[in-house]
Design a protein around this motif. Structure first.
Motif, PDB file in Angstrom:
ATOM      1  N   LEU A 145     -45.619 -43.472  10.478  1.00  0.00           N
ATOM      2  CA  LEU A 145     -44.765 -43.939  11.617  1.00  0.00           C
ATOM      3  C   LEU A 145     -45.667 -43.209  13.066  1.00  0.00           C
ATOM      4  N   ASP A 146     -46.660 -42.371  12.728  1.00  0.00           N
ATOM      5  CA  ASP A 146     -47.251 -41.927  13.943  1.00  0.00           C
ATOM      6  C   ASP A 146     -48.789 -42.951  14.124  1.00  0.00           C
ATOM      7  N   LYS A 147     -48.621 -43.945  13.340  1.00  0.00           N
ATOM      8  CA  LYS A 147     -49.855 -44.954  13.413  1.00  0.00           C
ATOM      9  C   LYS A 147     -49.973 -45.397  14.978  1.00  0.00           C
ATOM     10  N   VAL A 240     -37.201 -39.165  13.441  1.00  0.00           N
ATOM     11  CA  VAL A 240     -37.891 -40.185  13.600  1.00  0.00           C
ATOM     12  C   VAL A 240     -37.397 -41.346  14.011  1.00  0.00           C
ATOM     13  N   TRP A 241     -36.213 -41.308  14.823  1.00  0.00           N
ATOM     14  CA  TRP A 241     -35.467 -42.499  15.343  1.00  0.00           C
ATOM     15  C   TRP A 241     -36.277 -43.326  16.071  1.00  0.00           C
ATOM     16  N   ALA A 242     -36.960 -42.604  17.218  1.00  0.00           N
ATOM     17  CA  ALA A 242     -37.663 -43.087  18.199  1.00  0.00           C
ATOM     18  C   ALA A 242     -38.852 -43.943  17.667  1.00  0.00           C
ATOM     19  N   LYS A 243     -39.748 -43.155  16.911  1.00  0.00           N
ATOM     20  CA  LYS A 243     -40.660 -43.794  16.141  1.00  0.00           C
ATOM     21  C   LYS A 243     -40.573 -45.154  15.516  1.00  0.00           C
ATOM     22  N   ARG A 285     -44.360 -47.391  23.818  1.00  0.00           N
ATOM     23  CA  ARG A 285     -45.190 -46.564  23.300  1.00  0.00           C
ATOM     24  C   ARG A 285     -46.386 -47.115  23.059  1.00  0.00           C
ATOM     25  N   ARG A 286     -46.743 -48.323  23.158  1.00  0.00           N
ATOM     26  CA  ARG A 286     -48.066 -48.808  23.127  1.00  0.00           C
ATOM     27  C   ARG A 286     -48.766 -48.617  24.497  1.00  0.00           C
TER      28      ARG A 286
END
Length: 334
Positions: A145-147, A240-243, A285-286
């Motif tokens: 999920l950090d990708k 990790v909800w947001a990710k 996020r992008r």
């Protein structure tokens, strides 16, 4: 005999026209520590005969009734002995150096899983050089999920630690469309994800029966993923909800767009509108990644003789080179 580093699991169903090339691409891998498992999911064409003609260098199993790709892959993984599982669909093929690339990364970083790089092709399997690029370009993330870079979602590009795979229960038999996305969500907190940016490791075949052409089932598959997430099926919880929501947003945007562009206007609009906040989160996020900078690209050298993977020294025999045909522009296929 010691356990192999890699277990290649090839699941196939009615792939008579393609399975020979898939298996031969596995047999040609320039890595000594491997086993090849082929599971025929009760094909009704000549797939079984083609597989049997390939000799006893592979482990062959056949289901008496068709049970789906997830069950076939899980069965292959259940009899595997390798530390890492390398999945390959029966209509795709590996580059000759795929396992060498994965092995070099494993020797250096020991990740939980590796996301290989796919190259799209139509028609006949392209001829390629047997010598890859001298360098491996990759990005390492703490978790999936950090990708922060694009990846082509398909099972043929996935390498996963066998223990980690079974810790999350393997492939979910209740989902086919969005199956790879489901598995990655189950693995999302596993520590150590490598995204390969080069060289290409998988030849990804496009043909008339690709599952990815079935857009409506993929849209319905997203709803199933979202339901599983709400039910707490996937690990990580609120941490990790947001990710995860941002990742879902990118997935939702892609399939909503595909639906609206391919005659499913209402379905695409409904998917996008009801989950608009996730799309906004994905775009945000992008944008942050673009402004702050993405995770840096790292480079590993790849010995032209493959000696970085061998237990002990072996003589180097130069590989013959065929004409190179590069097929760029990978596309998503499930």
């Amino acid at each position: 005999m010691s356990e192999p580093l890699f277990s290649i699991v090839i699941a196939c169903y009615n792939h008579e026209a393609f399975i020979k090339e898939a298996v031969e691409s596995a047999l040609r891998q320039q890595h000594p520590s491997k086993e090849i498992i082929v599971v025929d999911d009760a094909s009704t064409d000549g797939t079984a005969e083609v597989i049997k003609s390939l000799g006893d260098s592979i482990i062959y199993r056949r289901h008496p009734v068709n049970r789906g790709a997830a069950v076939a892959r899980n069965y292959g993984a259940s009899i595997a002995k390798g530390k890492y599982l390398v999945f390959l669909d029966g209509d795709d093929a590996f580059m000759p150096w795929s396992l060498r690339v994965y092995g070099r990364i494993i020797a250096e970083r020991s990740p939980m899983f590796i996301l290989g790089r796919s190259s799209l092709f139509y028609g006949d399997l392209p001829r390629i050089m047997t010598t890859p690029e001298p360098s491996i370009r990759f990005v390492e993330y703490a978790t999936f999920l950090d990708k922060d870079r694009h990846w082509v979602y398909n099972s043929s590009s996935l390498v996963v630690d066998r223990a980690a795979f079974w810790d999350v229960g393997g492939w979910s038999p209740d989902i086919f469309y969005q199956d790879i996305q489901d598995l990655l969500n189950k693995l999302c907190v596993a520590r150590g994800t490598i995204l390969v940016l080069g060289p290409d490791t998988v030849l990804y075949r496009m043909h008339s029966t690709n599952a990815v052409r079935q857009i409506a089932p993929f849209i319905q598959g997203i709803y199933l993923l979202l339901a599983k997430s709400r039910q707490g099926t996937y690990p990580g919880g609120h941490k990790v909800w947001a990710k995860r929501s941002a990742w879902f947003g990118g997935l939702i945007f892609y399939w909503a767009k595909e639906g609206m562009q391919n005659g499913l206007l209402l379905e695409g609009l409904k998917l996008a509108i009801t989950n608009l906040w996730m799309i906004v989160l994905a775009v945000s996020r992008r944008a942050v990644a673009w402004i702050a900078g993405r995770r840096r690209v790292e480079v590993l050298t790849l010995d032209p003789c493959g000696s970085e993977h061998l237990l002990g020294s072996l003589p180097c025999t130069p590989m013959p080179e065929a004409s190179l045909v590069t097929m760029k522009g990978p596309a998503a296929k499930a």
